[in-house]
Design an enzyme around this catalytic site. Structure first.
Site, mmCIF file in Angstrom:
data_model
loop_
_atom_site.group_PDB
_atom_site.id
_atom_site.type_symbol
_atom_site.label_atom_id
_atom_site.label_comp_id
_atom_site.label_asym_id
_atom_site.label_seq_id
_atom_site.Cartn_x
_atom_site.Cartn_y
_atom_site.Cartn_z
ATOM 1 C CD1 TRP A 148 -0.302 -1.519 3.163
ATOM 2 C CD2 TRP A 148 0.622 0.513 3.317
ATOM 3 N NE1 TRP A 148 0.469 -1.483 4.317
ATOM 4 C CE2 TRP A 148 1.045 -0.240 4.432
ATOM 5 C CE3 TRP A 148 1.075 1.828 3.204
ATOM 6 C CZ2 TRP A 148 1.890 0.263 5.428
ATOM 7 C CZ3 TRP A 148 1.926 2.345 4.186
ATOM 8 C CH2 TRP A 148 2.326 1.566 5.280
ATOM 9 C CE LYS A 172 -3.043 -9.123 -2.292
ATOM 10 N NZ LYS A 172 -3.344 -8.072 -1.260
ATOM 11 C CD GLU A 247 11.524 -3.044 -3.843
ATOM 12 O OE1 GLU A 247 11.583 -1.990 -3.190
ATOM 13 O OE2 GLU A 247 11.024 -3.121 -4.975
ATOM 14 C CB CYS A 281 11.614 -0.753 1.454
ATOM 15 S SG CYS A 281 10.148 -1.731 1.806
#
Length: 479
Positions: A148, A172, A247, A281
């Site tokens: 998200w 998805k 990742e 990240c």
């Protein structure tokens, strides 16, 4: 695409409700109020995705790479025309500022365009020598799972590379930010994507991943998300030997040497860290500063953090919006309390902002003891730790001390230090004297617990190709 803000599934060229008959709420993180619903896929829906993807595989793989590329470029242009509406929807769902959302969609458009422009080149055979030939072929149906935090650019990255390689994709997407997947799929549909080549599903992530990876139809998995979930998906993919591109998490250090230009380093760190409320990240999370400039650096970084204007993401005067959900606020509270209980000092922030919404103040922690969770666990929020170092060996050791290896950053003008740091830092991407995201034309990958496989660039397309070796190909034409 949707009825108002009720997001549907896209299967075999048609938008439809989920077979479960259920849906999930979409929450505005700035208000904590529901403003939409998203459909939940059933096993029957997933069967339809798999069947339609398998049925479209040969047709799409045998469609000329030039045509595939042209379709992607058309889709990018269509998406660009929808950017204002798409960015507003993303900002409302995720909490990032409208400026950040527009910037993310610009990157998504760039990603789709780049893959479209490269499709023909990367699908062309090439000779090793006069009698041996490499023929790239689509690996097969791809299952892609996206988070998200940057849904537009990550959906675009996975879809564009797979489609350029000739692979159908079952996406998805994140239930908390459904509009990004819907807008990109809608652009592909308007550009002329054949039925079955792309599917979009939402629902129970564990059920969907187990079901899709349990099918031998799926030949590759592309996932961006947490390390624990990535490991579980890799185990599931092993059953059918599905190729994986993962990742995963990060805990990126920034090493600031004594000769660094602080007028450039501090704004760069502050801006990149607190973009998307630190929910990236690649965002820096641990700052290591040469002891000779530590006090000055800390004071100036605190000033920069305190200047960040936090508020409603659609306010043009705001620099940072809310966090995406209540789980992230709870995470910030836990990590901050643990560090402070162990003896850390809160230089600024360190608390939830008293207003509706999932707002957390930009936080700087100093004197953080080694055992603190925030030093080893990915914070994924607007928290930075700052610590001094005395030698380059000490800086390298601490920079590499976590289990992650996604990105590292450092600031110095010394050529010798630059060379040593580039060779010594354990990360898939290293940035010198600036902080910047990965562009569409460059490969991006983590090492250690940050994953494996490449997204972006030539390697990102190759991830979804088989490179077939043809021996004795002297008389075979290359085109």
């Amino acid at each position: 695409m949707s009825d108002s803000i009720n997001y549907k599934l896209f299967i075999n060229g048609t938008w439809r409700s989920g077979g479960t008959g259920a849906d999930l709420p979409v929450i505005n993180p700035a208000t904590e109020k529901e403003f939409g619903r998203v459909a939940v896929a059933s096993a029957s829906d997933l069967d339809d995705c798999l069947r339609s993807a398998q049925a479209s595989l040969l047709f799409w793989a045998n469609t000329s790479a030039e045509e595939r590329g042209e379709l992607l470029i058309r889709a990018a242009r269509i998406l660009k025309e929808k950017m204002e509406v798409a960015a507003a929807a993303l900002s409302r769902e995720q909490g990032k500022t409208l400026i950040e959302a527009k910037g993310e969609y610009a990157r998504a458009v760039e990603t789709i365009e780049w893959n479209g422009a490269q499709a023909a080149k990367l699908s062309a055979p090439w000779p090793i020598d006069p009698e041996r030939l490499i023929v790239p072929e689509a690996i097969g149906v791809v299952a892609a799972f996206t988070p998200w935090n940057y849904p537009a650019v990550l959906n675009a990255r996975k879809l564009a590379a797979s489609l350029a390689a000739g692979c159908p994709v079952i996406l998805k997407a994140a239930e908390e930010t459904p509009s990004a997947g819907a807008h990109i799929i809608e652009a592909l549909q308007e550009a002329g994507i054949p039925p079955g080549v792309v599917s979009l599903v939402f629902g129970d992530p564990a059920m969907i991943s187990e079901y899709l990876l349990g099918s031998s139809i799926v030949r590759a998995l592309s996932f961006t998300g947490s390390t624990p979930v990535g490991k579980q998906l890799a185990k599931s993919a092993a059953t059918n030997l599905q190729r994986c591109v993962l990742e995963l998490g990060g805990h990126s250090p920034v090493v600031v040497f004594g000769d660094a230009d602080l007028t450039k380093a501090i704004p760069a760190i502050s801006e990149y860290k607190f973009e998307c409320a630190g929910q990236s990240c690649n965002a820096p999370s641990r700052i290591l500063v040469a002891r000779s400039i530590y006090k000055e650096f800390l004071a100036r970084l605190v000033q920069a953090a305190e200047k960040i204007r936090v508020g409603a993401p659609d306010d043009p005067n705001v620099d940072m919006g809310p966090m995406a959900n209540s789980r992230r606020v709870e995470g910030m509270e836990r990590l901050t309390k643990d560090a402070v209980d162990r003896g850390a000092r809160v230089e600024t922030g360190g608390k939830r902002i008293d207003r509706p919404g999932y707002y957390w103040s930009p936080t700087i922690l100093s004197n953080v003891p080694p055992g603190s969770h925030v030093l080893r666990e990915e914070p994924f929020g607007p928290i930075l730790t700052v610590a001094p170092f005395s030698t380059i060996e000490e800086a390298i050791e601490e920079a590499n001390a976590t289990e992650y290896g996604l990105a590292s950053y450092f600031f110095t003008e010394s050529p010798e230090i630059q060379k040593r740091m580039i060779r010594s830092l354990s990360a898939g991407a290293i940035s010198l004297n600036h902080l910047k995201g990965v562009s569409a034309d460059a490969p991006n990958a983590g090492i250690k617990q940050s994953g494996y496989g490449y997204e972006g660039g030539v390697e990102g397309v190759r991830a979804f190709q088989i490179l077939k070796l043809v021996n004795g190909a002297k008389a075979v034409p290359l085109t």
